[in-house]
Design a protein around this motif. Structure first.
Motif, mmCIF file in Angstrom:
data_model
loop_
_atom_site.group_PDB
_atom_site.id
_atom_site.type_symbol
_atom_site.label_atom_id
_atom_site.label_comp_id
_atom_site.label_asym_id
_atom_site.label_seq_id
_atom_site.Cartn_x
_atom_site.Cartn_y
_atom_site.Cartn_z
ATOM 1 N N SER A 1 67.196 -17.932 35.870
ATOM 2 C CA SER A 1 68.376 -17.697 35.036
ATOM 3 C C SER A 1 68.714 -18.940 34.214
ATOM 4 N N CYS A 2 68.734 -20.083 34.901
ATOM 5 C CA CYS A 2 69.061 -21.340 34.204
ATOM 6 C C CYS A 2 67.958 -21.691 33.210
ATOM 7 N N ARG A 3 66.719 -21.417 33.612
ATOM 8 C CA ARG A 3 65.589 -21.722 32.724
ATOM 9 C C ARG A 3 65.725 -20.924 31.424
ATOM 10 N N ALA A 4 66.081 -19.683 31.587
ATOM 11 C CA ALA A 4 66.231 -18.833 30.405
ATOM 12 C C ALA A 4 67.383 -19.303 29.531
ATOM 13 N N LYS A 5 68.433 -19.751 30.215
ATOM 14 C CA LYS A 5 69.606 -20.241 29.491
ATOM 15 C C LYS A 5 69.268 -21.454 28.635
ATOM 16 N N LEU A 6 68.435 -22.304 29.214
ATOM 17 C CA LEU A 6 68.100 -23.554 28.526
ATOM 18 C C LEU A 6 66.897 -23.419 27.592
ATOM 19 N N ASP A 7 66.320 -22.250 27.590
ATOM 20 C CA ASP A 7 65.140 -22.059 26.759
ATOM 21 C C ASP A 7 65.577 -21.771 25.322
ATOM 22 N N VAL A 8 66.053 -22.795 24.685
ATOM 23 C CA VAL A 8 66.612 -22.621 23.339
ATOM 24 C C VAL A 8 65.710 -23.247 22.279
ATOM 25 N N GLN A 9 64.566 -23.710 22.708
ATOM 26 C CA GLN A 9 63.732 -24.494 21.789
ATOM 27 C C GLN A 9 63.401 -23.717 20.506
ATOM 28 N N ASP A 10 62.978 -22.477 20.687
ATOM 29 C CA ASP A 10 62.564 -21.715 19.508
ATOM 30 C C ASP A 10 63.743 -21.396 18.592
ATOM 31 N N GLU A 11 64.855 -20.969 19.210
ATOM 32 C CA GLU A 11 66.026 -20.647 18.388
ATOM 33 C C GLU A 11 66.605 -21.897 17.727
ATOM 34 N N ALA A 12 66.569 -22.980 18.503
ATOM 35 C CA ALA A 12 67.177 -24.211 18.000
ATOM 36 C C ALA A 12 66.401 -24.794 16.823
ATOM 37 N N ARG A 13 65.154 -24.418 16.729
ATOM 38 C CA ARG A 13 64.313 -24.897 15.639
ATOM 39 C C ARG A 13 64.953 -24.605 14.275
ATOM 40 N N ARG A 14 65.689 -23.518 14.221
ATOM 41 C CA ARG A 14 66.330 -23.140 12.949
ATOM 42 C C ARG A 14 67.473 -24.087 12.587
ATOM 43 N N TYR A 15 68.012 -24.742 13.585
ATOM 44 C CA TYR A 15 69.246 -25.495 13.336
ATOM 45 C C TYR A 15 69.074 -27.000 13.191
ATOM 46 N N VAL A 16 68.095 -27.543 13.847
ATOM 47 C CA VAL A 16 67.918 -28.990 13.680
ATOM 48 C C VAL A 16 67.019 -29.245 12.470
ATOM 49 N N ILE A 17 67.153 -30.419 11.924
ATOM 50 C CA ILE A 17 66.373 -30.759 10.730
ATOM 51 C C ILE A 17 64.932 -31.007 11.149
ATOM 52 N N LYS A 18 64.049 -30.365 10.444
ATOM 53 C CA LYS A 18 62.628 -30.464 10.786
ATOM 54 C C LYS A 18 61.910 -31.374 9.791
ATOM 55 N N PRO A 19 60.801 -31.944 10.197
ATOM 56 C CA PRO A 19 60.041 -32.799 9.266
ATOM 57 C C PRO A 19 59.660 -32.062 7.980
#
Lengths: 182, 156
Positions: free
Chosen positions: B33-51
């Motif tokens: 459950s916690c792993r899924a909660k913290l698995d934001v890497q793919d979604e977060a990609r849209r929000y942080v500035i990328k190279p």
């Protein structure tokens, strides 16, 4: 030409070769610096300082280490210094609105598909958490690698990563109802 | 869920961040459950500035190159380290009175008493001088500390 060859050429006095290092790593460093500092101008200044420091201390670079990770280490310290300076500055001016420095200030050349979250992200996360988040998302670094860059125990890096991800999740849930909830 | 919150609370009250991280990491590795909660890497990609969002690095390189060139020019121009001239000048100014004192002390003392006539030109003597067939009185003059001797004659 691989980076170790470029470094050797730079150390031999060919400073023009350094351009390749700058070109290769600028997008990555700029992305991290902008995430930490919240605006393009400061990020550019910090990146320039990082590359200059790297150039002058290239002889101390351990060839076994990843060059980008080394540059990130310098960048991270520079970013923290910039944040401290900004805090002092805003303190002197009676807490001049730091909120007026959103991540996406006008004039930033960004593709239009990015959403409004970064400004909130910038406010919600500490500089360390923003650094950790950027390294984790953009570079896919693990806690151990992030800890080496931050100069802290890996457990500390894990904690920063945990809090950053948790805050990010909360922000994403707040702004996007469409995200799956657990 | 209660266990997850408890773990989080315990981690929160622990003093060292390294401990907090290790406890949370241990829990997350076992809790889906916690792993899924913290698995934001793919979604977060849209929000942080990328190279990829950074379009050009020309400005950075231009500034870095200018700084490197200016730095090497400065290094060539500067034969002394920063403030070296002032340091040397200050040292000289400080040493000057000492040097003056040393010279004053070690200088051979001059006698203020005039030397007796005889000792002035011990290696040089005129017994008799004649001029135009007549004896004349010679006067020998030698300045103090000088090797030049001036002789003139007086009619008797």
């Amino acid at each position: 030409m691989d980076e170790s060859a470029i470094i050797r050429r730079c150390l031999g006095g060919d400073s023009a070769s350094f351009q390749q290092i700058v070109n290769n790593h600028t997008p990555h460093l700029m992305a991290a610096a902008m995430t930490v500092l919240g605006n393009r101008q400061d990020a550019e200044d910090v990146c320039q300082e990082t590359f200059l420091q790297a150039f002058h201390h290239l002889s101390s670079f351990n060839g076994d280490r990843n060059l980008r990770a080394w540059l990130y280490t310098i960048l991270y310290r520079r970013c923290l210094n910039a944040v401290k300076k900004r805090k002092k500055f805003t303190g002197v001016l009676g807490r001049l609105k730091t909120e007026s420095m959103p991540l996406m200030s006008s004039g930033d050349s960004r593709p239009g598909d990015l959403e409004v979250l970064p400004a909130e992200l910038y406010r919600a996360l500490s500089p360390k958490e923003r650094t950790v988040l950027s390294l984790w998302i953009n570079e896919g670094y693990k806690a151990v690698e992030i800890a080496a860059i931050l100069g802290c125990p890996s457990g500390t890096a894990r904690y920063y990563l945990f809090t950053a991800r948790k805050k990010l999740r909360a922000l994403m849930e707040k702004t996007h109802d469409s995200l799956p909830k657990h | 869920m209660i266990a997850c919150r408890s773990i989080e609370f315990v981690a929160h009250i622990l003093p060292g961040q390294a401990w907090k991280g290790n406890i949370i990491e241990h829990h997350v590795s076992r809790c889906a459950s916690c792993r899924a909660k913290l698995d934001v890497q793919d979604e977060a990609r849209r929000y942080v500035i990328k190279p990829d969002d950074i379009t050009s690095s020309d400005k950075i390189w231009a500034t870095v190159r200018a700084e490197i060139q200016e730095g090497s020019r400065r290094q060539m121009r500067r034969s002394l380290p920063a403030g070296g001239v002032w340091k040397i000048a200050a040292c000289l100014a400080a040493a000057a009175p000492l040097v003056f004192f040393v010279i004053l002390v070690t200088r051979p003392a001059r006698s203020i008493v005039p030397r007796p006539k005889g000792s002035m030109i011990e290696d040089f003597r005129l017994d008799s001088v004649e001029a135009w067939g007549k004896p004349v009185s010679p006067v020998i003059y030698q300045a103090r500390d000088s090797q030049i001797r001036i002789i003139w004659i007086k009619q008797l």
